[in-house]
Enzyme design. Structure first.
Site, short mmCIF file in Angstrom:
data_model
loop_
_atom_site.label_atom_id
_atom_site.label_comp_id
_atom_site.label_asym_id
_atom_site.label_seq_id
_atom_site.Cartn_x
_atom_site.Cartn_y
_atom_site.Cartn_z
N ASP A 35 0.82 -1.21 0.00
CA ASP A 35 0.00 0.00 0.00
C ASP A 35 0.86 1.27 0.00
O ASP A 35 0.35 2.36 -0.28
CB ASP A 35 -0.97 0.02 1.19
N GLU A 36 2.14 1.13 0.26
CA GLU A 36 3.01 2.31 0.35
C GLU A 36 3.19 3.00 -1.01
O GLU A 36 3.62 4.16 -1.06
CB GLU A 36 4.36 1.95 0.95
N TYR A 72 12.04 2.86 -1.14
CA TYR A 72 11.39 1.54 -1.15
C TYR A 72 10.07 1.59 -1.90
O TYR A 72 9.83 0.81 -2.83
CB TYR A 72 11.15 1.05 0.28
#
Length: 354
Positions: free
Chosen positions: A136-137, A161
Protein backbone atom coordinates in the site's frame (compact mmCIF):
# COMPACT_ATOMS: atom_id res chain seq x y z
CA UNK A 1 3.74 -33.36 -9.90
CA UNK A 2 2.64 -29.80 -10.74
CA UNK A 3 4.53 -26.82 -9.37
CA UNK A 4 4.22 -23.17 -8.54
CA UNK A 5 7.29 -20.94 -8.40
CA UNK A 6 7.47 -18.68 -5.35
CA UNK A 7 10.10 -15.94 -5.13
CA UNK A 8 11.25 -14.66 -1.74
CA UNK A 9 9.92 -17.79 -0.07
CA UNK A 10 12.46 -17.68 2.76
CA UNK A 11 11.42 -14.18 3.81
CA UNK A 12 8.69 -13.24 6.27
CA UNK A 13 5.56 -13.24 4.12
CA UNK A 14 6.94 -15.67 1.56
CA UNK A 15 7.83 -18.31 4.15
CA UNK A 16 4.41 -18.03 5.75
CA UNK A 17 2.83 -18.46 2.32
CA UNK A 18 4.94 -21.52 1.47
CA UNK A 19 4.16 -23.15 4.82
CA UNK A 20 0.46 -22.37 4.43
CA UNK A 21 0.34 -23.62 0.83
CA UNK A 22 2.02 -26.94 1.60
CA UNK A 23 -0.25 -27.69 4.57
CA UNK A 24 -2.95 -28.54 2.05
CA UNK A 25 -2.86 -32.15 0.86
CA UNK A 26 -2.56 -32.38 -2.88
CA UNK A 27 -1.38 -28.79 -3.38
CA UNK A 28 1.20 -28.09 -6.05
CA UNK A 29 4.82 -28.52 -5.07
CA UNK A 30 6.67 -25.27 -4.45
CA UNK A 31 9.85 -24.20 -6.21
CA UNK A 32 11.12 -21.70 -3.67
CA UNK A 33 13.50 -19.13 -5.15
CA UNK A 34 15.32 -16.91 -2.68
CA UNK A 35 18.64 -15.10 -2.81
CA UNK A 36 19.06 -15.53 0.97
CA UNK A 37 19.91 -11.95 1.83
CA UNK A 38 19.94 -11.00 5.51
CA UNK A 39 16.11 -11.31 5.58
CA UNK A 40 16.02 -14.84 4.13
CA UNK A 41 15.90 -17.47 6.83
CA UNK A 42 15.74 -21.19 6.09
CA UNK A 43 15.04 -21.86 9.78
CA UNK A 44 11.55 -20.57 9.08
CA UNK A 45 11.13 -23.53 6.70
CA UNK A 46 12.61 -26.16 9.01
CA UNK A 47 9.37 -28.18 9.04
CA UNK A 48 9.78 -28.74 5.29
CA UNK A 49 13.30 -30.12 5.56
CA UNK A 50 13.85 -32.73 2.87
CA UNK A 51 10.20 -32.57 1.73
CA UNK A 52 9.83 -33.65 -1.89
CA UNK A 53 7.11 -31.00 -2.31
CA UNK A 54 9.47 -28.15 -1.41
CA UNK A 55 12.35 -27.47 -3.79
CA UNK A 56 14.60 -24.67 -2.62
CA UNK A 57 16.90 -22.82 -5.02
CA UNK A 58 19.26 -20.12 -3.76
CA UNK A 59 18.82 -17.90 -6.79
CA UNK A 60 18.88 -14.16 -7.39
CA UNK A 61 15.84 -13.04 -9.41
CA UNK A 62 18.22 -10.81 -11.38
CA UNK A 63 19.90 -13.98 -12.75
CA UNK A 64 18.01 -14.59 -15.99
CA UNK A 65 19.87 -17.76 -16.93
CA UNK A 66 19.11 -19.37 -13.56
CA UNK A 67 15.44 -18.42 -13.84
CA UNK A 68 15.22 -19.86 -17.34
CA UNK A 69 16.65 -23.16 -16.06
CA UNK A 70 14.09 -23.31 -13.25
CA UNK A 71 11.18 -22.60 -15.60
CA UNK A 72 12.40 -25.24 -18.04
CA UNK A 73 12.96 -27.90 -15.37
CA UNK A 74 9.83 -27.47 -13.24
CA UNK A 75 7.33 -25.94 -15.69
CA UNK A 76 5.35 -24.06 -13.03
CA UNK A 77 1.68 -23.28 -13.60
CA UNK A 78 2.07 -19.99 -11.70
CA UNK A 79 4.58 -17.53 -10.30
CA UNK A 80 3.93 -15.87 -6.92
CA UNK A 81 6.39 -13.01 -6.61
CA UNK A 82 7.16 -11.95 -3.03
CA UNK A 83 10.90 -11.28 -3.42
CA UNK A 84 11.74 -7.69 -2.51
CA UNK A 85 13.88 -5.48 -0.38
CA UNK A 86 11.25 -4.04 1.94
CA UNK A 87 12.61 -2.09 4.91
CA UNK A 88 12.06 1.66 4.47
CA UNK A 89 14.91 2.66 6.80
CA UNK A 90 17.37 0.54 4.81
CA UNK A 91 16.09 2.07 1.55
CA UNK A 92 16.87 5.54 2.90
CA UNK A 93 20.39 4.50 3.90
CA UNK A 94 21.12 2.59 0.67
CA UNK A 95 18.54 2.77 -2.12
CA UNK A 96 20.64 1.02 -4.76
CA UNK A 97 19.82 -2.50 -3.61
CA UNK A 98 16.12 -1.70 -3.67
CA UNK A 99 16.26 -0.57 -7.29
CA UNK A 100 18.25 -3.65 -8.23
CA UNK A 101 15.99 -6.23 -6.59
CA UNK A 102 12.58 -4.59 -6.77
CA UNK A 103 12.85 -3.03 -10.23
CA UNK A 104 15.55 -4.90 -12.16
CA UNK A 105 14.69 -8.18 -10.44
CA UNK A 106 10.99 -7.86 -11.22
CA UNK A 107 11.80 -6.96 -14.83
CA UNK A 108 14.10 -9.98 -15.16
CA UNK A 109 11.48 -12.29 -13.67
CA UNK A 110 8.80 -10.88 -15.97
CA UNK A 111 11.03 -11.47 -19.00
CA UNK A 112 11.75 -15.05 -17.93
CA UNK A 113 8.06 -15.69 -17.25
CA UNK A 114 7.04 -14.15 -20.59
CA UNK A 115 9.50 -16.30 -22.52
CA UNK A 116 8.30 -19.42 -20.70
CA UNK A 117 4.59 -18.57 -21.10
CA UNK A 118 5.05 -17.78 -24.80
CA UNK A 119 6.21 -21.34 -25.32
CA UNK A 120 3.22 -22.92 -23.61
CA UNK A 121 0.22 -24.29 -25.50
CA UNK A 122 -3.38 -25.19 -24.82
CA UNK A 123 -4.52 -25.48 -21.21
CA UNK A 124 -0.99 -24.95 -19.84
CA UNK A 125 -0.93 -21.51 -21.44
CA UNK A 126 -4.52 -20.72 -20.43
CA UNK A 127 -4.07 -21.45 -16.71
CA UNK A 128 -0.67 -19.79 -16.22
CA UNK A 129 -0.64 -16.80 -13.86
CA UNK A 130 1.98 -14.30 -12.64
CA UNK A 131 0.95 -12.87 -9.26
CA UNK A 132 2.92 -9.84 -8.09
CA UNK A 133 2.74 -9.02 -4.37
CA UNK A 134 3.10 -5.31 -3.67
CA UNK A 135 2.42 -2.77 -0.93
CA UNK A 136 0.00 0.00 0.00
CA UNK A 137 3.01 2.31 0.35
CA UNK A 138 2.95 2.95 -3.42
CA UNK A 139 -0.07 5.21 -2.80
CA UNK A 140 1.80 7.61 -0.51
CA UNK A 141 0.42 9.23 2.62
CA UNK A 142 -3.17 10.11 3.55
CA UNK A 143 -4.45 13.18 5.34
CA UNK A 144 -6.62 12.50 8.43
CA UNK A 145 -9.89 13.01 6.53
CA UNK A 146 -8.89 11.27 3.30
CA UNK A 147 -10.73 8.07 2.27
CA UNK A 148 -8.82 4.80 2.33
CA UNK A 149 -6.67 3.70 -0.60
CA UNK A 150 -8.57 1.94 -3.38
CA UNK A 151 -7.21 0.14 -6.42
CA UNK A 152 -7.65 3.35 -8.44
CA UNK A 153 -5.81 5.66 -6.02
CA UNK A 154 -3.01 7.46 -7.85
CA UNK A 155 0.52 6.37 -7.01
CA UNK A 156 2.51 8.86 -4.93
CA UNK A 157 5.43 6.95 -3.35
CA UNK A 158 7.50 8.87 -0.82
CA UNK A 159 10.47 6.59 -0.03
CA UNK A 160 13.01 4.82 -2.23
CA UNK A 161 11.39 1.54 -1.15
CA UNK A 162 7.86 2.54 -2.13
CA UNK A 163 9.10 4.14 -5.36
CA UNK A 164 10.85 0.90 -6.32
CA UNK A 165 7.68 -1.09 -5.64
CA UNK A 166 5.60 1.38 -7.64
CA UNK A 167 8.00 0.93 -10.55
CA UNK A 168 7.61 -2.83 -10.28
CA UNK A 169 3.81 -2.49 -10.23
CA UNK A 170 3.96 -0.42 -13.41
CA UNK A 171 6.15 -3.00 -15.13
CA UNK A 172 3.74 -5.81 -14.24
CA UNK A 173 0.82 -3.78 -15.60
CA UNK A 174 2.75 -3.01 -18.79
CA UNK A 175 3.54 -6.68 -19.42
CA UNK A 176 -0.18 -7.44 -19.34
CA UNK A 177 -1.22 -4.62 -21.62
CA UNK A 178 1.72 -4.95 -24.04
CA UNK A 179 2.36 -8.68 -24.16
CA UNK A 180 -0.81 -10.20 -22.72
CA UNK A 181 1.08 -11.90 -19.88
CA UNK A 182 -1.67 -13.07 -17.47
CA UNK A 183 -0.75 -11.03 -14.40
CA UNK A 184 -2.41 -10.28 -11.07
CA UNK A 185 -1.28 -7.72 -8.49
CA UNK A 186 -2.02 -7.39 -4.78
CA UNK A 187 -1.24 -4.32 -2.66
CA UNK A 188 -1.18 -5.19 1.02
CA UNK A 189 -1.04 -3.20 4.25
CA UNK A 190 1.45 -3.75 7.10
CA UNK A 191 1.81 -7.46 7.83
CA UNK A 192 2.62 -8.97 11.20
CA UNK A 193 2.88 -12.52 12.55
CA UNK A 194 5.35 -15.42 12.95
CA UNK A 195 8.84 -15.41 11.40
CA UNK A 196 8.99 -11.61 11.13
CA UNK A 197 12.55 -10.30 10.90
CA UNK A 198 13.14 -8.15 14.01
CA UNK A 199 13.74 -4.83 12.29
CA UNK A 200 10.06 -3.99 11.77
CA UNK A 201 7.99 -2.39 14.53
CA UNK A 202 6.20 -5.33 16.15
CA UNK A 203 9.05 -7.90 16.31
CA UNK A 204 11.54 -5.16 17.20
CA UNK A 205 9.44 -4.02 20.15
CA UNK A 206 8.96 -7.60 21.33
CA UNK A 207 12.67 -8.34 21.15
CA UNK A 208 13.74 -5.15 22.90
CA UNK A 209 11.04 -5.36 25.54
CA UNK A 210 12.15 -8.83 26.64
CA UNK A 211 15.78 -7.71 26.62
CA UNK A 212 14.95 -4.79 28.93
CA UNK A 213 16.00 -2.24 26.32
CA UNK A 214 14.31 1.06 25.33
CA UNK A 215 11.38 0.66 22.93
CA UNK A 216 12.00 3.21 20.17
CA UNK A 217 8.96 5.04 18.77
CA UNK A 218 9.49 7.44 15.86
CA UNK A 219 8.43 11.08 16.31
CA UNK A 220 5.21 11.50 18.28
CA UNK A 221 4.13 7.90 17.63
CA UNK A 222 0.92 9.00 15.91
CA UNK A 223 1.69 7.68 12.42
CA UNK A 224 -1.24 5.46 11.42
CA UNK A 225 -0.98 2.08 9.71
CA UNK A 226 -3.46 -0.63 8.73
CA UNK A 227 -2.39 -3.96 10.24
CA UNK A 228 -2.91 -7.30 8.48
CA UNK A 229 -2.18 -10.69 10.05
CA UNK A 230 0.14 -12.59 7.72
CA UNK A 231 -2.10 -15.68 7.67
CA UNK A 232 -4.98 -13.58 6.37
CA UNK A 233 -2.67 -12.12 3.73
CA UNK A 234 -1.66 -15.62 2.59
CA UNK A 235 -5.33 -16.56 2.27
CA UNK A 236 -5.91 -13.44 0.16
CA UNK A 237 -3.02 -14.30 -2.18
CA UNK A 238 -4.41 -17.82 -2.60
CA UNK A 239 -7.85 -16.41 -3.42
CA UNK A 240 -6.46 -13.97 -5.99
CA UNK A 241 -4.32 -16.67 -7.59
CA UNK A 242 -7.30 -19.04 -7.83
CA UNK A 243 -10.10 -16.66 -8.84
CA UNK A 244 -8.70 -13.18 -9.56
CA UNK A 245 -9.45 -11.52 -12.89
CA UNK A 246 -6.37 -11.35 -15.10
CA UNK A 247 -4.88 -7.87 -15.32
CA UNK A 248 -6.60 -6.70 -12.13
CA UNK A 249 -5.22 -5.29 -8.89
CA UNK A 250 -6.62 -6.19 -5.47
CA UNK A 251 -5.99 -4.31 -2.23
CA UNK A 252 -5.48 -6.46 0.88
CA UNK A 253 -6.01 -4.71 4.20
CA UNK A 254 -6.74 -5.80 7.73
CA UNK A 255 -9.23 -3.00 8.47
CA UNK A 256 -7.22 -2.37 11.62
CA UNK A 257 -5.86 1.18 11.56
CA UNK A 258 -3.79 1.97 14.63
CA UNK A 259 -1.20 4.55 15.57
CA UNK A 260 2.27 3.19 16.14
CA UNK A 261 2.03 4.26 19.77
CA UNK A 262 -1.23 2.32 20.19
CA UNK A 263 0.46 -0.77 18.74
CA UNK A 264 3.39 -0.47 21.16
CA UNK A 265 1.06 0.04 24.16
CA UNK A 266 -0.98 -3.01 23.14
CA UNK A 267 2.17 -5.11 22.79
CA UNK A 268 3.35 -4.01 26.22
CA UNK A 269 -0.02 -4.91 27.72
CA UNK A 270 0.13 -8.40 26.22
CA UNK A 271 3.66 -8.90 27.53
CA UNK A 272 2.60 -7.65 30.96
CA UNK A 273 -0.03 -10.41 30.90
CA UNK A 274 1.91 -13.26 29.27
CA UNK A 275 5.48 -12.59 30.49
CA UNK A 276 5.21 -10.10 33.39
CA UNK A 277 8.26 -8.27 34.68
CA UNK A 278 9.28 -8.61 38.29
CA UNK A 279 8.20 -5.01 38.85
CA UNK A 280 6.51 -2.41 36.70
CA UNK A 281 5.24 -2.49 33.12
CA UNK A 282 6.99 -2.83 29.79
CA UNK A 283 5.39 0.51 28.93
CA UNK A 284 8.05 2.15 31.09
CA UNK A 285 10.62 1.24 28.41
CA UNK A 286 8.92 3.33 25.66
CA UNK A 287 11.28 5.98 24.29
CA UNK A 288 10.54 8.55 21.59
CA UNK A 289 13.29 8.98 19.00
CA UNK A 290 13.87 11.37 16.08
CA UNK A 291 11.50 10.71 13.19
CA UNK A 292 12.84 9.20 9.99
CA UNK A 293 13.00 11.35 6.82
CA UNK A 294 9.81 11.48 4.76
CA UNK A 295 7.84 9.36 7.23
CA UNK A 296 4.33 8.81 5.77
CA UNK A 297 1.69 9.93 8.26
CA UNK A 298 -1.27 7.68 7.54
CA UNK A 299 -2.20 4.58 5.53
CA UNK A 300 -5.65 3.01 5.27
CA UNK A 301 -6.69 0.29 2.83
CA UNK A 302 -10.09 -0.41 1.26
CA UNK A 303 -10.35 -4.17 0.52
CA UNK A 304 -13.98 -4.25 -0.59
CA UNK A 305 -13.11 -5.28 -4.16
CA UNK A 306 -11.34 -8.40 -2.88
CA UNK A 307 -14.15 -9.16 -0.45
CA UNK A 308 -16.98 -8.70 -2.96
CA UNK A 309 -15.38 -10.35 -5.99
CA UNK A 310 -13.52 -13.21 -4.35
CA UNK A 311 -15.25 -13.67 -0.99
CA UNK A 312 -12.12 -13.08 1.10
CA UNK A 313 -12.39 -11.75 4.66
CA UNK A 314 -9.94 -11.50 7.54
CA UNK A 315 -10.21 -14.26 10.12
CA UNK A 316 -8.12 -12.41 12.69
CA UNK A 317 -8.92 -9.18 14.45
CA UNK A 318 -5.97 -7.04 15.47
CA UNK A 319 -6.37 -8.29 19.05
CA UNK A 320 -6.47 -12.01 18.17
CA UNK A 321 -3.71 -11.75 15.58
CA UNK A 322 -1.42 -9.78 17.87
CA UNK A 323 -1.95 -12.23 20.72
CA UNK A 324 -1.01 -15.11 18.42
CA UNK A 325 2.07 -13.17 17.31
CA UNK A 326 3.24 -12.46 20.86
CA UNK A 327 2.65 -16.08 21.91
CA UNK A 328 4.61 -17.35 18.89
CA UNK A 329 7.45 -14.96 19.71
CA UNK A 330 7.59 -16.12 23.33
CA UNK A 331 7.53 -19.78 22.30
CA UNK A 332 10.20 -19.41 19.60
CA UNK A 333 12.95 -17.47 21.30
CA UNK A 334 15.59 -19.71 19.74
CA UNK A 335 14.50 -18.55 16.27
CA UNK A 336 14.76 -14.93 17.41
CA UNK A 337 18.13 -15.40 19.11
CA UNK A 338 19.57 -17.15 16.05
CA UNK A 339 18.51 -14.19 13.91
CA UNK A 340 20.05 -11.68 16.29
CA UNK A 341 23.32 -13.63 16.61
CA UNK A 342 23.56 -14.36 12.89
CA UNK A 343 23.55 -18.12 13.41
CA UNK A 344 20.60 -18.48 11.04
CA UNK A 345 22.98 -17.66 8.16
CA UNK A 346 25.42 -20.46 9.02
CA UNK A 347 25.28 -24.18 8.41
CA UNK A 348 22.33 -24.11 6.03
CA UNK A 349 20.88 -27.58 5.61
CA UNK A 350 22.05 -29.41 2.51
CA UNK A 351 18.49 -30.67 1.97
CA UNK A 352 17.66 -27.11 0.86
CA UNK A 353 20.49 -26.78 -1.66
CA UNK A 354 19.16 -25.84 -5.08
Amino acid sequence: MSHILVTGGAGFIGANFVLDWLREDGADAVVNVDKLTYAGNLESLASLKCSNRHIFSQTDICDRAALDRLFAEYRPRAVVHFAAESHVDRSIEGPGGFIQTNVVGTFTLLEAARAYWSGLHGSERDVFRFLHVSTDEVFGSLQPSDPAFTETTAFAPNSPYSASKAAADHLVRAYYHTYGLPVLTTNCSNNYGPYHFPEKLIPLVLMKALAGEPLPVYGDGLNVRDWLYVGDHCAAVRAVLAKGRVGETYNVGGNNTKTNLDVVHTLCGLLDELRPKVTGSYRQQITFVADRPGHDRRYAVDSRKLQVELGWTCKETFETGLRKTVQWHLENQSWVSNVMSGLYRKGRDECHAG
